[in-house]
Scaffold this motif. Sequence first.
Motif, PDB file in Angstrom:
ATOM      1  N   THR A 104       8.941  -2.222 -10.966  1.00 38.19           N
ATOM      2  CA  THR A 104       7.859  -1.622 -10.212  1.00 38.19           C
ATOM      3  C   THR A 104       8.283  -0.188  -9.867  1.00 38.19           C
ATOM      4  O   THR A 104       9.474   0.141  -9.890  1.00 38.19           O
ATOM      5  CB  THR A 104       7.524  -2.420  -8.936  1.00 38.19           C
ATOM      6  N   GLY A 160       7.931   3.276  -7.294  1.00 42.61           N
ATOM      7  CA  GLY A 160       7.571   3.817  -5.990  1.00 42.61           C
ATOM      8  C   GLY A 160       7.648   5.335  -5.999  1.00 42.61           C
ATOM      9  O   GLY A 160       8.323   5.941  -6.847  1.00 42.61           O
ATOM     10  N   LEU A 202       0.924   3.631  -8.356  1.00 36.75           N
ATOM     11  CA  LEU A 202       2.095   3.208  -7.581  1.00 36.75           C
ATOM     12  C   LEU A 202       2.097   1.734  -7.189  1.00 36.75           C
ATOM     13  O   LEU A 202       1.058   1.158  -6.878  1.00 36.75           O
ATOM     14  CB  LEU A 202       2.165   4.028  -6.286  1.00 36.75           C
ATOM     15  N   ASP A 203       3.298   1.173  -7.154  1.00 32.14           N
ATOM     16  CA  ASP A 203       3.507  -0.154  -6.570  1.00 32.14           C
ATOM     17  C   ASP A 203       3.981  -0.023  -5.124  1.00 32.14           C
ATOM     18  O   ASP A 203       3.933  -0.989  -4.364  1.00 32.14           O
ATOM     19  CB  ASP A 203       4.565  -0.916  -7.383  1.00 32.14           C
ATOM     20  N   ARG A 260      -5.077   3.168   0.982  1.00 30.57           N
ATOM     21  CA  ARG A 260      -4.971   1.921   0.215  1.00 30.57           C
ATOM     22  C   ARG A 260      -6.257   1.109   0.316  1.00 30.57           C
ATOM     23  O   ARG A 260      -6.773   0.613  -0.687  1.00 30.57           O
ATOM     24  CB  ARG A 260      -3.775   1.101   0.719  1.00 30.57           C
ATOM     25  N   TYR A 296      -0.512  -1.094  -3.231  1.00 31.86           N
ATOM     26  CA  TYR A 296       0.902  -0.683  -3.105  1.00 31.86           C
ATOM     27  C   TYR A 296       1.480  -1.088  -1.755  1.00 31.86           C
ATOM     28  O   TYR A 296       0.768  -1.160  -0.746  1.00 31.86           O
ATOM     29  CB  TYR A 296       1.053   0.833  -3.312  1.00 31.86           C
TER      30      TYR A 296
END
Length: 218
Positions: A110, A112, A131-132, A163, A170
């Motif tokens: 993943t 970031g 993005l994670d 978000r 994320y």
Amino acid sequence: MHSILIAPSVLACDFGRLHDEIQRVQTAGADWLHLDVMDGHFVDNISFGPAFVDATAAVATVPVDTHLMVSRPDHYWPRFSKSSQNITIHVEADCDVSDTLRAIRSAGCTAGLSLRPGTPFSAIERFLPELDLVLVMTVEPGFGGQSFQAAMLEKVRAAFAARARLGLSYRIEVDGGVNLETGLQCVLAGADTLVAGTSVFRAPDMSETILRLRQRPA
Ligand code: DX5
Ligand code: ZN
């Protein structure tokens, strides 16, 4: 809603007893292990490199969360991908951010993106769908043991609002000066992943500290 995860920063442990320290923090309930890689150029400190992260991963029973505080993450990330579940790079780094995030994900990790205290949230906005994890630095990166900068909570709120607005998922991670009091402020602002070095490794009761850090206020 994401569950709250605690990611102790290995930078604060006793390096001479690395494996024992990793086992101790995992037994105490760590959800992730946070690994701070510093190149002496992006930040004014040199911490450790791939061999150290590999040595940590060898005894890790939880995901390894690698935070690259390096000027050229596009060049160095592959050296950490086997031992890491998540790799976070900085938006201020000298690389093509989208290309690097895409490459990290294509390797099965993943990805970031982090920002220094002086960088506005708007600098990462266009990358959010890629993005994670968003990592809000709550101290100037480079050293453990610094004081939490409460003004950074505004960026946590911005990451939380964006978000929901964009329908993304994320994680929102905070890093620097996180303890029981500041960790609660971060959770109230919308953070779900807390990096904590000094407050966990220097705690009189590590399990109790991790448990209390993870508690979501009623
Ligand atoms: C700072 C690092 C942090 C640091 C946190 O550059 O990214 O992860 O180790 O340590 P504490 O919790 O002691 O501030
Ligand atoms: Zn970090």
